[in-house]
Design a protein around this motif. Structure first.
Motif, PDB file in Angstrom:
ATOM      1  N   TYR A  46      82.324  39.683  33.809  1.00  0.00           N
ATOM      2  CA  TYR A  46      82.176  38.236  33.745  1.00  0.00           C
ATOM      3  C   TYR A  46      80.941  37.906  32.903  1.00  0.00           C
ATOM      4  N   GLY A  71      73.602  27.454  34.562  1.00  0.00           N
ATOM      5  CA  GLY A  71      74.113  26.339  35.358  1.00  0.00           C
ATOM      6  C   GLY A  71      75.619  26.314  35.521  1.00  0.00           C
ATOM      7  N   MET A  72      76.256  27.398  35.147  1.00  0.00           N
ATOM      8  CA  MET A  72      77.721  27.418  35.192  1.00  0.00           C
ATOM      9  C   MET A  72      78.218  28.516  36.121  1.00  0.00           C
ATOM     10  N   GLY A  73      79.512  28.452  36.399  1.00  0.00           N
ATOM     11  CA  GLY A  73      80.145  29.531  37.145  1.00  0.00           C
ATOM     12  C   GLY A  73      80.451  30.701  36.232  1.00  0.00           C
ATOM     13  N   LEU A  74      81.069  31.714  36.788  1.00  0.00           N
ATOM     14  CA  LEU A  74      81.383  32.919  36.041  1.00  0.00           C
ATOM     15  C   LEU A  74      82.731  32.791  35.352  1.00  0.00           C
ATOM     16  N   PHE A  92      77.933  39.997  34.301  1.00  0.00           N
ATOM     17  CA  PHE A  92      78.100  40.646  35.596  1.00  0.00           C
ATOM     18  C   PHE A  92      79.349  41.522  35.579  1.00  0.00           C
ATOM     19  N   GLU A 142      88.024  40.981  47.912  1.00  0.00           N
ATOM     20  CA  GLU A 142      86.582  40.819  47.805  1.00  0.00           C
ATOM     21  C   GLU A 142      86.091  41.613  46.628  1.00  0.00           C
ATOM     22  N   PHE A 144      79.681  42.626  43.246  1.00  0.00           N
ATOM     23  CA  PHE A 144      79.052  42.379  41.950  1.00  0.00           C
ATOM     24  C   PHE A 144      77.817  43.246  41.743  1.00  0.00           C
ATOM     25  N   GLY A 145      77.585  43.604  40.496  1.00  0.00           N
ATOM     26  CA  GLY A 145      76.345  44.255  40.114  1.00  0.00           C
ATOM     27  C   GLY A 145      75.243  43.231  39.938  1.00  0.00           C
ATOM     28  N   PRO A 146      74.026  43.682  39.601  1.00  0.00           N
ATOM     29  CA  PRO A 146      72.872  42.779  39.501  1.00  0.00           C
ATOM     30  C   PRO A 146      72.816  41.974  38.211  1.00  0.00           C
ATOM     31  N   TYR A 203      81.232  32.303  47.376  1.00  0.00           N
ATOM     32  CA  TYR A 203      80.197  33.263  47.026  1.00  0.00           C
ATOM     33  C   TYR A 203      78.832  32.587  47.082  1.00  0.00           C
ATOM     34  N   GLN A 230      74.960  33.023  45.506  1.00  0.00           N
ATOM     35  CA  GLN A 230      74.216  33.713  44.457  1.00  0.00           C
ATOM     36  C   GLN A 230      72.739  33.323  44.540  1.00  0.00           C
ATOM     37  N   LYS A 271      70.296  37.484  40.994  1.00  0.00           N
ATOM     38  CA  LYS A 271      71.206  38.465  41.589  1.00  0.00           C
ATOM     39  C   LYS A 271      72.653  38.111  41.275  1.00  0.00           C
ATOM     40  N   GLY A 272      73.519  39.064  41.519  1.00  0.00           N
ATOM     41  CA  GLY A 272      74.938  38.808  41.370  1.00  0.00           C
ATOM     42  C   GLY A 272      75.480  38.054  42.576  1.00  0.00           C
ATOM     43  N   PRO A 273      76.647  37.439  42.439  1.00  0.00           N
ATOM     44  CA  PRO A 273      77.255  36.719  43.569  1.00  0.00           C
ATOM     45  C   PRO A 273      77.554  37.655  44.728  1.00  0.00           C
ATOM     46  N   PHE A 275      79.798  37.917  48.323  1.00  0.00           N
ATOM     47  CA  PHE A 275      80.914  37.371  49.093  1.00  0.00           C
ATOM     48  C   PHE A 275      80.424  36.806  50.423  1.00  0.00           C
ATOM     49  N   ASP A 312      86.369  34.161  52.865  1.00  0.00           N
ATOM     50  CA  ASP A 312      87.551  33.748  52.111  1.00  0.00           C
ATOM     51  C   ASP A 312      88.565  33.121  53.062  1.00  0.00           C
ATOM     52  N   PHE A 362      79.213  29.169  45.052  1.00  0.00           N
ATOM     53  CA  PHE A 362      80.381  29.009  44.191  1.00  0.00           C
ATOM     54  C   PHE A 362      81.645  29.144  45.014  1.00  0.00           C
ATOM     55  N   LEU A 403      89.630  35.920  39.408  1.00  0.00           N
ATOM     56  CA  LEU A 403      88.935  34.815  40.047  1.00  0.00           C
ATOM     57  C   LEU A 403      88.619  33.715  39.035  1.00  0.00           C
ATOM     58  N   PHE A 416      86.107  30.586  38.851  1.00  0.00           N
ATOM     59  CA  PHE A 416      84.951  30.055  39.553  1.00  0.00           C
ATOM     60  C   PHE A 416      84.711  28.591  39.227  1.00  0.00           C
ATOM     61  N   GLY A 417      84.188  27.864  40.189  1.00  0.00           N
ATOM     62  CA  GLY A 417      83.670  26.532  39.947  1.00  0.00           C
ATOM     63  C   GLY A 417      82.264  26.623  39.389  1.00  0.00           C
ATOM     64  N   GLN A 418      81.647  25.466  39.158  1.00  0.00           N
ATOM     65  CA  GLN A 418      80.334  25.440  38.508  1.00  0.00           C
ATOM     66  C   GLN A 418      79.197  25.775  39.458  1.00  0.00           C
TER      67      GLN A 418
END
Lengths: 114, 112
Positions: free
Chosen positions: A35, A40-43, A90, A102, A105-107, B36, B38, B42-44, B46, B49, B89, B100, B102-104
């Motif tokens: 991703y 400010g946005m989603g993935l 990511f 599920e 995610f990585g860092p 999610y 975040q 860092k990454g998102p 979970f 769900d 998110f 997936l 994702f929203g903003q």
């Protein structure tokens, strides 16, 4: 388990350069994903893989390439970097697409193209 | 194209209060909706769900509600704590794609 690891953490590229973002997971997950996240946005999904040797495009694949030679590794290749590719990248993995879906995610890798 | 979006960019709550984060989606074919969290840098991660054949699902201090009639998803966090401060998110997915959307994101700020 280390989970999902990504290298490098940060990188600055000049326009036109190329690089490979590394991603590895030690959870024996079949599915892996890349991703990008703009400020400010989603993935947004770039590419994904349902198993070794199988990859497919996501929402925003242009300018990127992937390969999946092993279950553990899923590198993302940027060819001819452009400023529009400045983003945080990511990598994620999951066991399946079904029940208890599920993604882990990585860092992230923060990439700047100037 | 299909999209998932959130109503508010920032939500500020007092520590100990309950938080409600909302999400609107447009694809009625989605099978799963996922929340999610975040944290900065860092990454998102979970949280919880819910399947499309359910209206409500509870976890530890969190509840997700799904209203398919108006295509609305919400995340309720009980007794919000400073550690809950993050960007949240919502995301939707379909079984046959595994992708997936994702929203903003909504930034949750917890005031002490």
């Amino acid at each position: 388990n280390a989970g999902v690891t990504q290298t490098p953490k940060f990188r600055i590229l000049k326009i036109g350069q190329s690089m490979t973002l590394q991603c590895a997971q030690d959870m024996n997950h079949n599915y892996m994903y890349w991703y990008r996240q703009d400020p400010g946005m989603g993935l947004k999904l770039i590419y994904y893989s349902v198993g070794a040797g199988i990859t497919d495009k996501g929402e925003v694949p242009n300018g990127y390439n992937v390969s999946r030679s092993t279950t553990e590794d899923f590198p993302l290749r940027l060819e001819l970097a452009a400023p529009s590719q400045t983003s945080v990248y990511f990598c994620a993995s999951s066991y399946s697409m079904g029940e208890a879906y599920e993604q882990y995610f990585g860092p992230g890798t923060r990439l700047t193209v100037t | 194209g299909e999209s998932v979006g959130l109503h508010l960019p920032t939500l500020s709550v007092q520590e100990g209060d309950n938080s409600i984060i909302n999400c609107a989606y447009s694809n009625s074919a989605s099978d799963y909706f996922i929340w999610y969290k975040q944290e900065s840098g860092k990454g998102p991660q979970f949280i919880i769900d819910i399947r499309s054949n359910m209206d409500k699902r509870q976890g530890q201090r969190v509840t997700v509600l799904l209203n398919k009639t108006v295509k609305h998803l919400s995340l309720q966090i009980a007794a919000t704590q400073p550690g809950d401060s993050a960007v949240y998110f919502c995301a939707e997915t379909q079984y046959h794609t595994g992708k997936l959307i994702f929203g903003q994101g909504t930034t949750l700020q917890v005031k002490p």
